[in-house]
Design a protein around this motif. Structure first.
Motif, mmCIF file in Angstrom:
data_model
loop_
_atom_site.group_PDB
_atom_site.id
_atom_site.type_symbol
_atom_site.label_atom_id
_atom_site.label_comp_id
_atom_site.label_asym_id
_atom_site.label_seq_id
_atom_site.Cartn_x
_atom_site.Cartn_y
_atom_site.Cartn_z
ATOM 1 N N TRP A 84 0.838 -1.202 0.000
ATOM 2 C CA TRP A 84 0.000 0.000 0.000
ATOM 3 C C TRP A 84 0.878 1.260 0.000
ATOM 4 O O TRP A 84 0.626 2.200 -0.746
ATOM 5 C CB TRP A 84 -0.938 0.002 1.210
ATOM 6 N N TRP A 127 -6.193 -0.243 0.627
ATOM 7 C CA TRP A 127 -6.284 -0.183 2.098
ATOM 8 C C TRP A 127 -7.194 -1.303 2.596
ATOM 9 O O TRP A 127 -6.836 -2.013 3.538
ATOM 10 C CB TRP A 127 -6.823 1.177 2.538
ATOM 11 N N ALA A 133 -6.504 7.307 3.999
ATOM 12 C CA ALA A 133 -6.458 6.630 2.700
ATOM 13 C C ALA A 133 -7.478 7.231 1.742
ATOM 14 O O ALA A 133 -7.185 7.445 0.559
ATOM 15 C CB ALA A 133 -6.697 5.132 2.882
#
Length: 118
Positions: A18, A79, A62
């Motif tokens: 990520w 996420w 996010a």
């Protein structure tokens, strides 16, 4: 001249992946960490720790970063995937049994250890 970025390790786990994707989107938009942090109202040091998978990423961060970077939901989906694969606690070095969770990943150092009196 800016600091040389740390090399990322996307194969180290879902949060590393990520963070790698976050950096890829940021660099594709020609934004520095400082510029993105200002836009997202996130501390620059936190943003760097997000990229290096050293700090838990709140979902609202996010979502905000995805929106600012025009990532079309990729960061939010990433996420969600990382959260399913490895809970955020896994970002820290795994403590030994009985060891306290401390350090920047958890946001507080906790009380100082007690020293035995001589």
């Amino acid at each position: 001249m800016g600091q040389q970025p740390n090399e990322l390790t996307p194969d180290a786990g879902p949060w590393h992946r990520w963070g790698y994707e976050l950096r890829q989107f940021r660099e594709a938009r020609l934004l520095s960490q400082q510029a993105l942090a200002r836009r997202a109202l996130i501390d620059r040091s936190h943003l760097g720790r997000f990229e290096r998978a050293e700090r838990p990423v709140p979902k609202h961060a996010a979502i905000t970063l995805d929106d600012i970077l025009d990532a079309a939901g990729a960061l939010v989906r990433g996420w969600d995937s990382a959260e399913r694969e490895a809970p955020r606690i896994a970002l820290s070095r795994c403590p030994e049994p009985g060891q306290r969770l401390m350090g920047p990943v958890h946001g507080a150092m906790g009380p100082a250890p007690r020293r035995p009196w001589p």
